[in-house]
Design an enzyme around this catalytic site. Structure first.
Site, PDB file in Angstrom:
ATOM      1  N   HIS A 137       0.806  -1.222   0.000  1.00  0.00           N
ATOM      2  CA  HIS A 137       0.000   0.000   0.000  1.00  0.00           C
ATOM      3  C   HIS A 137       0.838   1.270   0.000  1.00  0.00           C
ATOM      4  CE1 HIS A 137       0.640   1.286   4.236  1.00  0.00           C
ATOM      5  NE2 HIS A 137       0.835  -0.004   4.447  1.00  0.00           N
ATOM      6  N   ASP A 138       0.374   2.252  -0.760  1.00  0.00           N
ATOM      7  CA  ASP A 138       0.952   3.599  -0.795  1.00  0.00           C
ATOM      8  C   ASP A 138       2.374   3.640  -1.355  1.00  0.00           C
ATOM      9  OD1 ASP A 138      -1.123   5.419   0.599  1.00  0.00           O
ATOM     10  OD2 ASP A 138      -0.943   3.731   1.977  1.00  0.00           O
TER      11      ASP A 138
END
Length: 309
Positions: free
Chosen positions: A218-219
């Site tokens: 994620h991210d």
């Protein structure tokens, strides 16, 4: 993650049923994790170790579990459980939408794009022109895909972030409300998994190519024209700059940066940030030339011990 419209501090406090410090009309524009916050955003903090970092971040609203002095120009939301309340906000402003068809009516698909059988395209997905999506690909809600992208069978874009808080009764997941963004001319192999951001975007830059069985946390932001070989695992919140090469079975820790044109050899554990323009190998990671010298010297140990005897 930005809200559809601006809200007042009072409105957000009412939603969370919590106390606030600051002007009741203080403007709240969105919510984000600390590494991507901007003015108008809410950031949450629930450990004294990170109070100062959150209070001094770009975020102007801090969801915190202790009443502290409010920095000038900011506002506080006082919560007994900021993690829980951050999830309440995500579920309120980005609720899960079920789908009952293979391609959601709200999806936008560009001219010349081919979607093979048994693939799923979720709500509010945008796919550009001349893409080829092979069979059994799952593209979760709000994913953005550019032009001329190829995605091979079994790949999943937009699964939840692997982000948990340990509770006495088990692990509590931080709800993901972010997106996956795939830029133009990206190639993604079979059985890859790219998780959406918690509140921001997981991004694959233009021209980058992923081999089969690559995981992107994620991210994470991957730059342009990178090459990432099979069975590589990239943790969350990693920055991989342009033209980086990661060979097979590389693994990274979270929150690091790999510099432009770095080459990371197979089975390396990227345990820290590394400069661009160099080749790296081993765990813990070192410049490959130095690491290979060390391995050559290790091979001499039996001979040295024999001489000492």
């Amino acid at each position: 993650m930005k809200f559809p419209k601006s809200h007042s501090l009072q409105e957000i406090a009412n939603l969370l049923k919590c106390k606030f410090i600051g002007d009741k009309d203080f403007q709240v524009l969105g919510m984000n994790e600390i590494h991507v916050v901007e003015p108008g955003d809410i950031v949450f903090v629930d450990h004294p170790k990170y109070y100062d970092k959150a209070l001094q971040s770009a975020a102007t609203i801090v969801l915190i579990n202790k009443e502290v002095e409010c920095p000038e120009g900011k506002a506080l939301l006082i919560s007994d459980d900021p993690f829980r309340d951050f999830n309440i906000l995500t579920k309120h402003f980005k609720p899960f939408q079920f789908a009952n068809v293979a391609i959601a009516p709200s999806a936008e698909i560009g001219e010349g794009t081919i979607i093979q059988p048994n693939s799923f395209v979720g709500n509010h997905v945008k796919i550009g022109k001349n893409c080829l999506i092979h069979s059994n690909v799952s593209i979760y809600d709000h994913t953005i895909i550019g032009d001329n992208v190829i995605i091979h069978a079994g790949t999943i874009l937009g699964a939840d972030a692997f982000y948990y808080k340990k509770r006495p009764e088990g692990f509590d997941q931080l709800v993901s409300g972010g997106r996956v963004v795939i830029e133009d001319n990206v190639g993604i192999g079979a059985l890859c998994t790219i998780d959406k951001g918690v509140t921001g975007d997981t991004t694959i830059g233009a021209g980058t190519k992923l081999d089969n069985q690559v995981h992107v946390g994620h991210d994470t932001v991957i730059g342009k024209k990178c090459l990432i070989a099979s069975q590589t695992g990239i943790a969350g919140c990693v920055i991989i700059e342009d033209e980086v090469t990661l060979w097979g079975q590389v693994g990274t820790t979270s929150g690091i940066t790999i510099g432009t044109k770095a080459v990371v050899m197979g089975q390396t554990g990227v345990t820290k940030s590394v400069e661009g323009g160099k080749s790296y190998f081993g765990t813990p990671i070192e410049e490959s030339r130095e690491k290979l010298k060390q391995l050559a010297n290790i091979k001499k140990i039996p001979e040295i011990l024999s001489k000492l005897k």
